[in-house]
Design a protein around this motif. Sequence first.
Motif, PDB file in Angstrom:
ATOM      1  N   LEU A 538       0.847  -1.189   0.000  1.00  0.00           N
ATOM      2  CA  LEU A 538       0.000   0.000   0.000  1.00  0.00           C
ATOM      3  C   LEU A 538       0.887   1.245   0.000  1.00  0.00           C
ATOM      4  N   ARG A 539       0.453   2.245  -0.750  1.00  0.00           N
ATOM      5  CA  ARG A 539       1.279   3.442  -0.922  1.00  0.00           C
ATOM      6  C   ARG A 539       0.604   4.628  -0.230  1.00  0.00           C
ATOM      7  N   PHE A 540       1.306   5.183   0.734  1.00  0.00           N
ATOM      8  CA  PHE A 540       0.809   6.342   1.473  1.00  0.00           C
ATOM      9  C   PHE A 540       1.586   7.590   1.019  1.00  0.00           C
ATOM     10  N   GLY A 541       0.908   8.738   1.043  1.00  0.00           N
ATOM     11  CA  GLY A 541       1.566   9.995   0.690  1.00  0.00           C
ATOM     12  C   GLY A 541       1.310  11.055   1.754  1.00  0.00           C
ATOM     13  N   PHE A 542       2.322  11.901   1.958  1.00  0.00           N
ATOM     14  CA  PHE A 542       2.202  13.019   2.906  1.00  0.00           C
ATOM     15  C   PHE A 542       2.799  14.262   2.257  1.00  0.00           C
ATOM     16  N   VAL A 543       2.039  15.376   2.279  1.00  0.00           N
ATOM     17  CA  VAL A 543       2.419  16.565   1.522  1.00  0.00           C
ATOM     18  C   VAL A 543       2.654  17.787   2.415  1.00  0.00           C
ATOM     19  N   GLY A 544       2.472  17.677   3.691  1.00  0.00           N
ATOM     20  CA  GLY A 544       2.395  18.853   4.549  1.00  0.00           C
ATOM     21  C   GLY A 544       3.683  19.488   4.989  1.00  0.00           C
ATOM     22  N   GLY A 545       4.843  18.960   4.631  1.00  0.00           N
ATOM     23  CA  GLY A 545       6.085  19.517   5.167  1.00  0.00           C
ATOM     24  C   GLY A 545       6.378  18.936   6.541  1.00  0.00           C
ATOM     25  N   GLN A 546       7.485  19.364   7.150  1.00  0.00           N
ATOM     26  CA  GLN A 546       7.907  18.728   8.394  1.00  0.00           C
ATOM     27  C   GLN A 546       7.401  19.433   9.654  1.00  0.00           C
ATOM     28  N   GLU A 547       6.543  20.456   9.507  1.00  0.00           N
ATOM     29  CA  GLU A 547       6.062  21.176  10.673  1.00  0.00           C
ATOM     30  C   GLU A 547       5.114  20.312  11.498  1.00  0.00           C
ATOM     31  N   ALA A 548       5.154  20.540  12.803  1.00  0.00           N
ATOM     32  CA  ALA A 548       4.260  19.820  13.706  1.00  0.00           C
ATOM     33  C   ALA A 548       2.807  20.137  13.412  1.00  0.00           C
ATOM     34  N   VAL A 549       2.549  21.397  12.973  1.00  0.00           N
ATOM     35  CA  VAL A 549       1.172  21.795  12.712  1.00  0.00           C
ATOM     36  C   VAL A 549       0.545  20.955  11.607  1.00  0.00           C
ATOM     37  N   LYS A 550       1.352  20.421  10.719  1.00  0.00           N
ATOM     38  CA  LYS A 550       0.832  19.585   9.645  1.00  0.00           C
ATOM     39  C   LYS A 550       0.817  18.106  10.023  1.00  0.00           C
ATOM     40  N   GLY A 551       1.293  17.788  11.220  1.00  0.00           N
ATOM     41  CA  GLY A 551       1.229  16.413  11.695  1.00  0.00           C
ATOM     42  C   GLY A 551       2.419  15.568  11.324  1.00  0.00           C
ATOM     43  N   PHE A 552       3.517  16.180  10.875  1.00  0.00           N
ATOM     44  CA  PHE A 552       4.677  15.403  10.458  1.00  0.00           C
ATOM     45  C   PHE A 552       5.235  14.522  11.588  1.00  0.00           C
ATOM     46  N   PRO A 553       5.380  15.028  12.825  1.00  0.00           N
ATOM     47  CA  PRO A 553       5.871  14.156  13.905  1.00  0.00           C
ATOM     48  C   PRO A 553       4.946  12.963  14.170  1.00  0.00           C
TER      49      PRO A 553
END
Length: 713
Positions: A538-553
Amino acid sequence: MQTSWEVIFYRTPAVSVIQTLIKEAKRFGIAPWWEVDDLIFDLELYGQNSNLLSLSKAEQESLLEGAQLYRECLQLCGRGIASTRVLGEIMQRAGIKDVCIIENAFDGETLKIADQLLGAGKSPRKNDDIVIVYGSGTRTHDQDFVECAAGLAAAMDAEPRLVLQIIGELTLPDEFQRFGSRVEYLEGRDYAGYMAVLAAADIAIAPLEPSIFNDAKSNIKFLEAAILQLPAVCSPSDTFRVVVEDNKNGFLAKDETGWRDTLLALARDEALRERIGRQARQDVLLRYRPEAIAQQQVATQFPSPERRKTDRLRVMAVNIFFKPRSFGGATLVAEEMATHLSALETDVAVFTSYEQIPELFSSSLRYEIEGMPVVGSPLSTHIDPIAGLDNPRCTAQFISWVKAFRPDVVHFHSIQGLGLGMLQACLEEGVPFVVTLHDAWWLCERQFMVKPNGRYCFQRHIDLKVCGACLPGAMHLKVRQDMMLSMLKEASLLLAPSESHRALYLANGFAPELVKVNRNGFSWPKVAHKPHQPKTPLRFGFVGGQEAVKGFPLVREVFEGLESADWELVLIDNTLNLGFASMDVSGWKVKGRITIQPAYGDATRDAFFNSIDVLLFPSQWMESYGLTVREALARDVWVISTAPGGQAEDIVDGVNGNLIPLDGRPEPLKTAVEGILARPDMLDSYVNPMKADLPKFRGQAEELKQFLQSVVH
């Protein structure tokens, strides 16, 4: 030149830097003018000026070499402005078809000096001398003086009261030696001093050798005398004949007899001197005041650039970034709205920032994107959140662009760093403005209402006491809030991309009729989505950048905790397009595979979404919209998103995605990811059944145009 209608190169040679500027003017679509008030651009005719013989050979060669450079500059510009009729004709002989005549005018400072000198009156003389004054200036007027020399000497012989004053350098003919102290040499002086000497005299002379070179000259010497009510005797060159009416406002003398008789008549008749002087001043004020030249000559050639009468709406869009320097979802929306408005018979210009270019210093940068004129103000990528509230240089460049483009309405998007001065400028210029509220920057110093620990603050009505705890030591929050809210309340209309975001601003005191929803469109797919292939990861994608506000952590914590290795994770690093990387996953301890890609654009958007099956959108604030969510939903990509917020308004839990609480915990995200990993077959032929209800850029632009038109007076 960035925001000008016309560019005039005054007396410039075709050296390298000038050639570059001429090319820039033409790049802006401006046909430049070359202006001069002396015959310095025709090598053959310039060489006929016998006054050059008074110069050294080296000086003569230098001047003649310059003449060729001036001619080249005239021809590069292709249009000429001449101060005299003859000068204009010589320009036309050089192949310049578009030539206009604008005579030299008085300037305000000269008029002021003249008025002061006349008001003071002439100082009484100890004797009854009649002073004739000649302003030579440099030693290049020896041959000109010869024209009047014999007649002047004869007049001085006949009238012993006549005294000659010479200002500057001049080699007098030997015959003047017999007059001894009746010939006075005065050193050159500043302009006010020169005018004072003229004012104290009784008669001015302006001899010129008959030549096409002198016919091309301006009538400055007559004007200077006339403005001081000093009668002048001039040679009958073309430019003097234009303004001098013999025995009415001055005299024209063409030979020895003419010079002698005219000077004697003036010397022996004080009433004649006064009558001629008064009439001369009256005539030159009527024709040569700055306002007169502006209205009668300049305005006919350069009329005020009134707006063309048209039914087309004229919009200036403002956003911190713009193509080719694209960055972030708000920028994408700003770009798409500008492009789509243009397609909807709207004239669109753009004001934005650009990364500083050393050679341009603090200059603005003008260019064109898809037929739209763009002006960028230099701005660092590292914006001080306090200093960025005001940017005087940017405001000045914005005002210049507004005055040049003359929009009916200004549409502000994200303007962090560009400064609030632009909004104030709209008020002062009488231009209505609309603001699209892409995020919470107008309410929150941290822009996304997220605390330093990455958690959403969950405020609705902003309480500065809560904000003070979030930003300890910040003393400017009240001032910031006053600035922001006062400017927003001056807007003709505020637009929110979602009902959720509109509700936030209503909760902070904005009237419902002032805030409308204009749902963001997005780029719909050009090719069909490739569904998940059975028995593949399964292929997941994340586009928000590394900021905590975007949920990267949270993404990192969840995927490091997965037992399954049957997955791929594609991370988008937006900053790669700005020339540097911001993501580093070398320290992640995961069982699956991770890849990093640069931000996608029009050409690569479908390819990115075809490379994933699930979009992760664990944003830690109530997003104003969630552009990436809509792009995924339109491409039959399952979405795991936090709720509530604008990002969740088109997701129905379990139908086209999973909604998880906006609480900062990793567990809900992990549960949703593991649930999909447990049932990968659910995505093998998945099609979003609700995508027909998603907005399109075209529809957003049509609605936006209606909103913009509604505020135009």
